[in-house]
Scaffold this motif. Structure first.
Motif, PDB file in Angstrom:
ATOM      1  N   ASP A   1       0.873  -1.181   0.000  1.00 47.58           N
ATOM      2  CA  ASP A   1       0.000   0.000   0.000  1.00 47.58           C
ATOM      3  C   ASP A   1       0.912   1.234   0.000  1.00 47.58           C
ATOM      4  OD1 ASP A   1      -1.992   1.811   0.190  1.00 47.58           O
ATOM      5  OD2 ASP A   1      -2.899   0.992   2.012  1.00 47.58           O
ATOM      6  N   PRO A   2       1.490   1.525  -1.180  1.00 50.06           N
ATOM      7  CA  PRO A   2       2.576   2.513  -1.248  1.00 50.06           C
ATOM      8  C   PRO A   2       2.276   3.840  -0.558  1.00 50.06           C
ATOM      9  CG  PRO A   2       2.307   1.475  -3.388  1.00 50.06           C
ATOM     10  CD  PRO A   2       1.183   0.977  -2.524  1.00 50.06           C
ATOM     11  N   ASP A   3       1.066   4.351  -0.747  1.00 49.67           N
ATOM     12  CA  ASP A   3       0.777   5.672  -0.200  1.00 49.67           C
ATOM     13  C   ASP A   3       0.732   5.683   1.312  1.00 49.67           C
ATOM     14  OD1 ASP A   3       0.736   6.974  -2.639  1.00 49.67           O
ATOM     15  OD2 ASP A   3      -1.330   6.366  -3.013  1.00 49.67           O
ATOM     16  N   LYS A   4       0.641   4.497   1.908  1.00 41.95           N
ATOM     17  CA  LYS A   4       0.603   4.442   3.374  1.00 41.95           C
ATOM     18  C   LYS A   4       1.936   4.040   3.991  1.00 41.95           C
ATOM     19  CE  LYS A   4      -4.335   4.076   4.086  1.00 41.95           C
ATOM     20  NZ  LYS A   4      -5.337   3.013   3.935  1.00 41.95           N
ATOM     21  N   SER A   5       3.003   3.982   3.196  1.00 38.90           N
ATOM     22  CA  SER A   5       4.325   3.714   3.763  1.00 38.90           C
ATOM     23  C   SER A   5       4.591   4.696   4.896  1.00 38.90           C
ATOM     24  CB  SER A   5       5.426   3.923   2.708  1.00 38.90           C
ATOM     25  OG  SER A   5       5.379   2.955   1.713  1.00 38.90           O
ATOM     26  N   VAL A   6       5.205   4.217   5.987  1.00 42.90           N
ATOM     27  CA  VAL A   6       5.512   5.172   7.052  1.00 42.90           C
ATOM     28  C   VAL A   6       6.664   6.094   6.663  1.00 42.90           C
ATOM     29  CG1 VAL A   6       4.670   3.669   8.901  1.00 42.90           C
ATOM     30  CG2 VAL A   6       7.093   3.636   8.313  1.00 42.90           C
ATOM     31  N   SER A   7       7.432   5.704   5.662  1.00 41.91           N
ATOM     32  CA  SER A   7       8.454   6.653   5.203  1.00 41.91           C
ATOM     33  C   SER A   7       8.646   6.520   3.699  1.00 41.91           C
ATOM     34  CB  SER A   7       9.783   6.447   5.941  1.00 41.91           C
ATOM     35  OG  SER A   7      10.279   5.161   5.746  1.00 41.91           O
ATOM     36  N   ASP A   8       9.027   7.614   3.075  1.00 39.22           N
ATOM     37  CA  ASP A   8       9.330   7.631   1.641  1.00 39.22           C
ATOM     38  C   ASP A   8       8.187   7.105   0.783  1.00 39.22           C
ATOM     39  OD1 ASP A   8      11.743   8.653   2.342  1.00 39.22           O
ATOM     40  OD2 ASP A   8      12.876   6.811   2.037  1.00 39.22           O
TER      41      ASP A   8
END
Lengths: 339, 339, 339, 339
Positions: free
Chosen positions: A303-310
């Motif tokens: 879930d790329p947009d929810k990565s905690v960073s970058d």
């Protein structure tokens, strides 16, 4: 320092000389470039060394300075490119290694899901940060050992190797319990204590180029590790800092052919940090293949947009699968293996 | 996060609220900028914090984001500029501190001779490296503890403070036995373990700007130290890496007035590393005084051309004396004290 | 190419040789550096020149390559620094020239008001753009000739010289009717047709350093002008492009002492474009004085926030007056004249 | 400015509105991005435009600012990528164009020999400089018109198009007599008079990115040409200036996918100037193909080491042939045409 030898010398005579030089405290490498027999002293020569004295050794005809300060990393120091073998996998030597995974390990579920996704599409090494270097002290700093534990489980389940960053010399033992490759990040490329400690580690070291490190500085950083006894260093071009602000960094793809002329070490490209732009990751992975890099490291998140960073640079498993298809096509054209 | 308060609130009410927030785990700073009473939460707010909940606290009228991520280093966090007092000396607050000495401590004789020369011309702090970060593993790495011992002796004999670089968290205790200020070098500006350890040290920390660090990154590095409890951080502009190759670095003198608008921390300029050119050191020291920097750090050697490192940028005691004369003239013009 | 001469040669003999070389088509400069008599051929030597033939000329003992390619701009080409005299004013030679005015000439009223304000506080040259180089084709491009007309009137009324940018070789005649100095902007520093045309102009040329021009490229751009016959070139350091984004550019104050060692041409600093930050202008003007630059160029506007271009860097007449007071103090300390 | 329209509007109604806006002096582009009908005013809006008045026009529901200042170069301004057709050749649209030839036209024999070599291996456009921008005024400046004459002959004989650099607005007519494409060099990317003149030329313009130009500045330079009426602009990434000194420039391959998201104009890569290293040219050409650039421009010389300029980056006809073979392989993998 290079000792130019009498070309009539036999291999045995040269090996004897090498032995003698090692006994005197020098790292001595035999070479035969352009049909001229030489021994390079890549370690042990300092200001107190009486350089002129070497002319009195047997076989020695002439004494030349080393062309570079990175004697061990230098292309001439080995007859062929370094290939690093870990378990059933290899890095270098015409094989294109795909390292993929999240920027940070966030949870057991997350790393398992991502490991499954990337392994089923051809990745061979799982990446993920447990100790995160963050510009701000108030940002998420990683799960630490528990994260490593999750990552090892995920890697084992999906027959992947795994790699994670070490930020601190005293954490190397801990990291080595869990991972197959130790990563040293761009910010630590000139953290010499860490480099020396990594030089004494048993596992291979993946060294990222510093944000504004020249090729020469990059190879000298690798030399720190090599000179402490660890021959397994993997270089990673991950973008340099320039005036451009639209992208996070400027990915220096030309570093691959240029470093290739300077060193025998494998060279990996990181298009995720190198651009910081999701849609540029796959094209730049293609470019890495086209210049015959030894592989890529990419950030993949379910879930790329929810990565905690970058978050802005992570790609989805679907984008990853598309990228791999494209890489396989180019691999054939440039005669690299990928699977 | 900034809590905008009811302007009718009394000082006692606000202090009570601050107390309560600290109890909740937040570093809370009271401010009164532009006649608006506020409390800034510079530490403790993360993704799990229920930000909207704060509106229910007494006195709170509105919630705003912090303008910067470096809450503790931020100019607004303190009513006035930080002044660091060490023994009878002070750094900051309109005083121009001169730190001088060799790049590396080479011998007892050398450091004693240099200490004498710089102290007699107005330096108040002796600099010198005992642990040297070197780009090549084969270059001189410093004398280590014995060098620190010589430096302390020299500093004491000539009534100087002294400063030396720490490259490794585990060396901090050792360094603190000998020096008055711990230096963190440009290459380690984002070595977060070292920054955190320095944040727990008792001595002030002199933090050099990274080769390609933005102002924001520089202040966030300082924030790492501050947020670990050490309030005594001194910033050092020492030149940045640009395309220019004639000089070693490009000394960013404008960093002084620009950082002054962003932070309350003292700012020192290093014209030696900043230019790498002997004849440019004194003019650039003048420039540092002209922009009201809090001081300079310069490399002085009794035999500059024989320095074991960075020979081309060291100045002689005579050049140092000339430079000090010129600095005293400009100090008067810009209303700074220097002796 | 440098002809090293017999040190017994008389001045007359050397002048005869110079004459002969000029007749052969070379620009020949006599020098006597380090007590060695030489003649430098700074112009006319090309691939077809039979270099070895020169050894047969009288007095010639040895032939050396020129140390730099900018023979005419080179410090060694003249016995002392260039001083440019225009009407009753001079630029260079220990005098600090203040050029001030708006970024763009906006109206007759505006330029008259600003001219009055800056002249009464010690500026000697009025700046203002009539032809504006703008990054976007849709931005205000300047008033053109009518603007020059207003500027001339304003300059004459307040006893100022005036300077304005020329962007096009064919506009030089027009500009020369109105202004005392022709400015070539940073974007045109390597517009060689413009440089050559400026080399044939009658008025002095103020050449701004390109955004990413090295010192060497900057001096070679000046060499274009000099080699076309115009000896009156003024260099301007106006900030270079780096990775930093907080400021508009990084003002390279060290360029002043460094260029001073390389060239005899006057060097002016532009702290307005160099920082792009209003509050940094006066401190950086101080820095320019502290390194003994030959002057500054600053943007002043009677209503800075309403400037049609570059509003964020313009200073008000009040700030200008404060800056001038401060500059006068530092001038005394570094032994420069300003009024 | 973007006029957001009533989605019920018919095509005819929208075209009427466009007509009316053109009559009012605006360049108005119809778009239908994300199923929202809009008209973008990319030219003609300035400070004097009464923006609020547009809401009273028929169909207009809302007024938004343009996302970028380069309205005509913007990807949204056209339904598909620009394809430029010249004689029987095309540039853009999935075709990979190979431009090859010497840095400078040196003689009739030289350009004929090189034209033959490159045409027989698949190049379609002959490059070569007749007017050379040289950093030093004393370096070879090109053959001028006679060189163009030789080049035209060579191009015609081997069925090639040809391209050469124009440095001066007044030379455009001359160039147009001989060449098919006008090149504007990196140093002139912000020479606005030249850009405007090129905007009035009949031939396509090949615009090289400035040494330190951001993507935004690059596209605004293209906008200058487009806004003067010439729709045929080809962008060229040719390396940017960074801190690295081993290579001549840092070739920003990521510029291709990134610019692709911003503009409809074709994008060519120059690996010769982009690296300045002979052995890096072919790998970087591969990289350009791998990211689906619209072509490359490379320097080829029958005797590379004897090139009068840029010898170290020219490749031989044999290297060129090898490179073309490799490019054909990758072309297939990425679905581009090359022959």
């Amino acid at each position: 320092m290079i000792l130019v030898l009498d070309n009539q010398a036999t291999n045995d005579e040269i090996k004897n000389l090498q032995q003698r030089l090692k006994f005197m405290g020098f790292e001595a490498i035999i070479s035969n470039e352009n049909a001229q027999k030489t021994i390079s002293l890549v370690k042990g020569v300092d200001k107190n060394t009486d350089i002129k004295g070497f002319i009195n050794l047997p076989l020695v005809k002439e004494i030349l300075p080393l062309k570079t300060k990175f004697g061990l990393a230098n292309k001439d120091a080995k007859a062929q490119q370094t290939v690093i073998r870990i378990k059933d996998k290899k890095i270098g030597g015409g094989h294109f290694t795909v390292m993929a995974g999240p920027c940070a390990i966030e949870s057991r579920q997350q790393i398992l899901a991502i490991a499954k996704a990337v392994s089923s599409n051809g990745a061979s090494i799982l990446r993920g940060g447990a100790f995160k270097p963050r510009t701000s002290p108030y940002d998420f700093q990683g799960l630490g050992e528990v994260g490593l534990h999750y990552m090892r489980e995920a890697a084992d389940r999906y027959n992947l190797l795994c790699i994670s960053e070490v930020m601190n010399a005293k954490d190397i033992d801990l990291l080595e319990k869990y991972v197959d490759i130790l990563q040293i990040g761009a910010r630590n490329m000139q953290n010499y204590n860490l480099l020396k400690a990594a030089g004494q580690a048993k596992k291979p070291v993946f060294l990222k180029r510093g944000l504004s490190a020249t090729y020469n500085e990059f190879l000298l950083a690798a030399e720190y590790i090599l000179s402490c006894g660890n021959p397994n260093v993997i270089l990673c071009e991950r973008g340099i800092r320039t005036f451009e602000t639209h992208s996070r960094n400027t990915l220096d793809i030309a570093a691959v052919p240029i470093l290739r002329e300077l060193t025998h070490l494998p060279i990996i490209v990181d298009p995720s940090h190198g651009t910081g732009i999701r849609n540029a990751v796959a094209p730049m992975a293609n470019a890495a293949m086209a210049v015959c890099a030894d592989g890529i490291m990419v950030e993949v998140h379910t879930d790329p947009d929810k990565s905690v960073s970058d978050a802005q640079q992570a790609i989805s498993p679907t984008m990853f699968a598309d990228m791999m298809r494209s890489l396989r096509g180019i691999a054939k054209a440039v005669d690299m293996t990928i699977d």
